[in-house]
Design a protein around this motif. Sequence first.
Motif, mmCIF file in Angstrom:
data_model
loop_
_atom_site.group_PDB
_atom_site.id
_atom_site.type_symbol
_atom_site.label_atom_id
_atom_site.label_comp_id
_atom_site.label_asym_id
_atom_site.label_seq_id
_atom_site.Cartn_x
_atom_site.Cartn_y
_atom_site.Cartn_z
ATOM 1 N N GLU A 67 68.674 113.702 -8.041
ATOM 2 C CA GLU A 67 69.944 114.531 -8.662
ATOM 3 C C GLU A 67 70.616 115.251 -7.898
ATOM 4 N N SER A 68 69.602 116.242 -6.964
ATOM 5 C CA SER A 68 70.141 117.188 -6.096
ATOM 6 C C SER A 68 70.846 116.425 -5.085
ATOM 7 N N PHE A 69 70.349 115.201 -4.614
ATOM 8 C CA PHE A 69 70.891 114.463 -3.322
ATOM 9 C C PHE A 69 72.328 114.164 -3.870
ATOM 10 N N PHE A 70 72.590 113.786 -5.285
ATOM 11 C CA PHE A 70 73.955 113.460 -5.799
ATOM 12 C C PHE A 70 74.736 114.739 -6.025
ATOM 13 N N GLU A 71 74.401 115.859 -6.387
ATOM 14 C CA GLU A 71 75.088 116.944 -6.591
ATOM 15 C C GLU A 71 75.625 117.486 -5.236
ATOM 16 N N PHE A 72 74.489 117.313 -4.229
ATOM 17 C CA PHE A 72 75.255 117.772 -2.827
ATOM 18 C C PHE A 72 76.094 116.870 -2.423
ATOM 19 N N SER A 73 75.999 115.590 -2.509
ATOM 20 C CA SER A 73 76.993 114.437 -1.969
ATOM 21 C C SER A 73 78.281 115.064 -2.801
ATOM 22 N N PHE A 74 78.265 115.197 -3.882
ATOM 23 C CA PHE A 74 79.838 115.523 -4.639
ATOM 24 C C PHE A 74 80.184 116.703 -4.103
ATOM 25 N N TRP A 75 79.303 117.768 -4.085
ATOM 26 C CA TRP A 75 79.911 119.043 -3.481
ATOM 27 C C TRP A 75 80.479 119.120 -1.965
ATOM 28 N N ILE A 76 79.750 118.337 -1.141
ATOM 29 C CA ILE A 76 80.232 118.018 0.250
ATOM 30 C C ILE A 76 81.453 117.292 0.229
ATOM 31 N N SER A 77 81.782 116.312 -0.563
ATOM 32 C CA SER A 77 83.013 115.654 -0.545
ATOM 33 C C SER A 77 84.216 116.481 -0.962
ATOM 34 N N PHE A 108 61.313 111.816 1.146
ATOM 35 C CA PHE A 108 61.656 111.564 -0.067
ATOM 36 C C PHE A 108 62.980 113.086 -0.582
ATOM 37 N N VAL A 109 63.520 112.617 -1.446
ATOM 38 C CA VAL A 109 64.503 113.620 -1.916
ATOM 39 C C VAL A 109 64.905 113.508 -3.295
ATOM 40 N N ASN A 110 64.882 114.441 -4.234
ATOM 41 C CA ASN A 110 65.235 114.597 -5.378
ATOM 42 C C ASN A 110 66.591 113.660 -5.708
ATOM 43 N N ARG A 126 63.255 109.854 -22.916
ATOM 44 C CA ARG A 126 63.081 110.498 -21.499
ATOM 45 C C ARG A 126 62.247 109.978 -20.632
ATOM 46 N N ASN A 127 62.488 109.735 -19.450
ATOM 47 C CA ASN A 127 61.313 109.533 -18.514
ATOM 48 C C ASN A 127 61.020 110.723 -17.941
ATOM 49 N N SER A 128 59.624 111.123 -17.957
ATOM 50 C CA SER A 128 59.121 112.307 -17.431
ATOM 51 C C SER A 128 59.159 112.265 -15.757
ATOM 52 N N GLU A 129 59.140 111.164 -15.430
ATOM 53 C CA GLU A 129 59.100 110.994 -13.843
ATOM 54 C C GLU A 129 60.212 111.017 -13.306
ATOM 55 N N ARG A 130 60.042 112.133 -12.265
ATOM 56 C CA ARG A 130 61.234 112.737 -11.516
ATOM 57 C C ARG A 130 61.777 111.324 -10.603
ATOM 58 N N SER A 131 63.191 111.174 -10.659
ATOM 59 C CA SER A 131 63.620 110.142 -9.896
ATOM 60 C C SER A 131 63.642 110.632 -8.323
#
Length: 65
Positions: A27-37, A23-25, A4-9
């Motif tokens: 994981e949060s960005f992709f969760e939002f992208s899938f939700w909005i689609s 900068f945005v997280n 596990r990489n402790s650094e946040r992507s």
Amino acid sequence: MVIRNSERSVLNLARNKYEAPFFVNMESFFEFSFWISEELLDLEAQFKPRHDVRLQPVSGTNRLN
């Protein structure tokens, strides 16, 4: 073994190198992208016409006078 990489992507959403970084997280960005689609697909289905409208060229001989 799981490493596990402790650094946040993060993603930098600045449009070019001269803009301030935005900068945005990731994981949060992709969760939002899938939700909005999914929401957009639901809206398309909700407002889709019940039948397909076929556009036919109007000819000069079939006009009502």
